[in-house]
Design an enzyme around this catalytic site. Structure first.
Site: not given
Ligand code: IFM
Length: 461
Positions: A174, A365
């Site tokens: 990210e 994710e």
């Molecule tokens: O917890 C985070 C993760 O570290 C990165 N992506 C989003 C998740 C939820 O906020």
């Protein structure tokens, strides 16, 4: 795939070999932040600054995973996970960011990876999930070009020492969040609050990715024959951007947010240049881009896959000329963190990625925080999470039917954990963690997900 459209009577089947997994990151679960030679990270420092993190929480004890990893791997095996995405803590491996290597850190990940293999779980390792060694931050962090060079050394070291056992590597998790929440803003570590560093930070993160891909190609990584082909890629958190109204100024606001949020990262990676509208936005605000002549070709070095973290869409409205477009709340229901639940964000983000690349995609994710409460008998019936995951997986299936080369899906997260500036209150886990006792208890969603994995598909309710 030639599956017909879903109906309640017909399960949504996923392609054979689809990689069903769950994800975590080092700082969010490991704890033991000073154990066995680990150096300080920007998140250790950030947590000690008053008012930065809800409840004054820190990375201690998190899920105490550094000591309880055998129990956690056994848990993954009971759920039938096919893959586990974790991150390597750079300060455990190279405590000062460059120079001396900490063998104890390497040994920890080597043992974890071996245990995953012993249970038939594919390890997916992220090199950088936000825990920059603090000494590098003191030399400018991601605003400094040198950090990208140190990252490339750290990546090469890991490919050399652990590469043979890890089929899938993620370079950077990210970059958009790091750029805007960590450096332009103050919400996440290091909390710099320096908008004029935005382009430098984004550029150095992308450069670090490109250098790591080149180091991977130069390494002799040859995984065992029974693993998926080795590969490396970056993870972007794409956010489909919609205008808040049919007014042309809101459409322009959505286009600008899309350029800054998504295309600022997609275009250099896959087209070898920054988008003109994003550059114009920054130029008007005198934000410099410190790029050297070869950088964009390094950034665009072909990778093997693209990972997508997808949670939300953005509704955009025109703002004032100085601050630029605004984000407005969407009308849908919300998670415990106030995030609008909008399942088509999955198929829309995949469609956006496909404008740029035909590489295999992974949803690295997706998940939601809800106020999960154990019932008196100890069970945790997190029906909202099941509904959320089901609706989002149905959108992943829609993308497959539309021709996307989607290879896997990872729930965020395996465990309730440290949710950055929000501390320990938001619970994203399939597995409940009692942070006082460290007891783990699979929620109803964990049993539901185990069933999805076992049937390689989804029964629509
Ligand atoms: O917890 C985070 C993760 O570290 C990165 N992506 C989003 C998740 C939820 O906020």
């Amino acid at each position: 795939m030639d599956d017909p459209a879903p109906s309640p009577a017909r399960p949504l089947r996923f392609p054979p070999g689809f990689l069903w997994g769950a994800a975590t990151s080092a700082f969010q679960i490991e704890g033991s932040t000073t154990a066995e030679g680990r150096g300080e990270s920007i998140w250790d420092r950030f947590c000690r600054q008053p008012g930065r993190v809800a409840g004054g929480a820190s990375g201690e004890p998190a899920c105490d995973h550094y000591r309880r990893w055998p129990e956690d791997v056994a848990l993954m095996a009971r759920l039938g996970l096919r893959a586990y995405r974790f991150s390597v803590a750079w300060p455990r491996i190279v405590p000062r960011g460059g120079g001396r290597v900490n063998q104890a850190g390497l040994d920890f990940y080597r043992r974890l990876i071996a245990a995953l293999h012993a249970h038939g779980i594919v390890p997916v390792a992220t090199l950088y999930h936000w825990d920059l060694p603090q000494p590098l931050q003191e030399r400018g962090g991601w605003a400094a070009r040198d950090t990208a060079l140190r990252f490339a050394e750290y990546a090469a070291l890991l490919f050399d020492r652990l590469g043979a056992e890890v089929p899938l590597w993620v370079t950077i998790n990210e970059p958009m969040l790091i750029t805007y929440a960590g450096y332009a803003g103050r919400a996440k570590a290091p909390g710099a609050g320096r908008p004029f560093q935005s382009l430098a930070v984004a550029h150095h993160l992308l450069l670090a990715h490109g250098l790591a891909v080149r180091a991977f190609r130069q390494s002799a990584v040859r995984p065992a024959a029974d693993l998926p082909a080795p590969g490396i890629g970056i993870v972007l958190n794409l956010r489909p951007c919609h205008p808040a109204s049919p007014r042309p100024r809101d459409a322009r606001a959505a286009a600008t947010l899309d350029a800054l949020t998504n295309r600022l990262f997609l275009a250099p990676l896959f087209r070898g240049h920054y988008p003109a509208d994003a550059l114009r936005f920054f130029r008007r605000r005198l934000v410099p881009l410190p790029a050297a002549p070869d950088d964009l070709s390094i950034i665009a070095t072909p990778a093997d896959f693209l990972g997508l973290n997808v949670y939300v869409r953005v509704l955009a409205a025109a703002g004032n000329p100085l601050t630029g477009p605004r984000q407005v709340p969407g009308p849908g229901p919300r998670t415990a963190l106030g995030w609008e639940i909008y399942p088509p964000c999955i198929s829309e983000a995949i469609a956006l990625a496909r404008e740029y690349t035909t590489l295999p995609l992974y949803l690295t994710e997706n998940g939601a925080a809800f106020a999960d409460q154990p019932a008196p008998d100890g069970t945790i019936n997190d029906r909202e999470r099941i509904a959320y995951l089901q609706a989002h997986l149905a959108e992943a299936h829609r993308a497959l039917r539309a021709g996307a080369d989607l290879r896997g899906y990872f729930v965020w997260s395996l465990l309730d954990n440290f949710e950055w500036e929000d501390g320990y209150a938001p619970r994203f886990g399939l597995v409940h963690v009692d942070f006082a006792t460290q007891a783990r208890r699979p929620k109803a969603s964990a049993h539901w997900y185990a069933d999805v994995i076992a049937r390689n598909g989804l029964l629509l309710e």
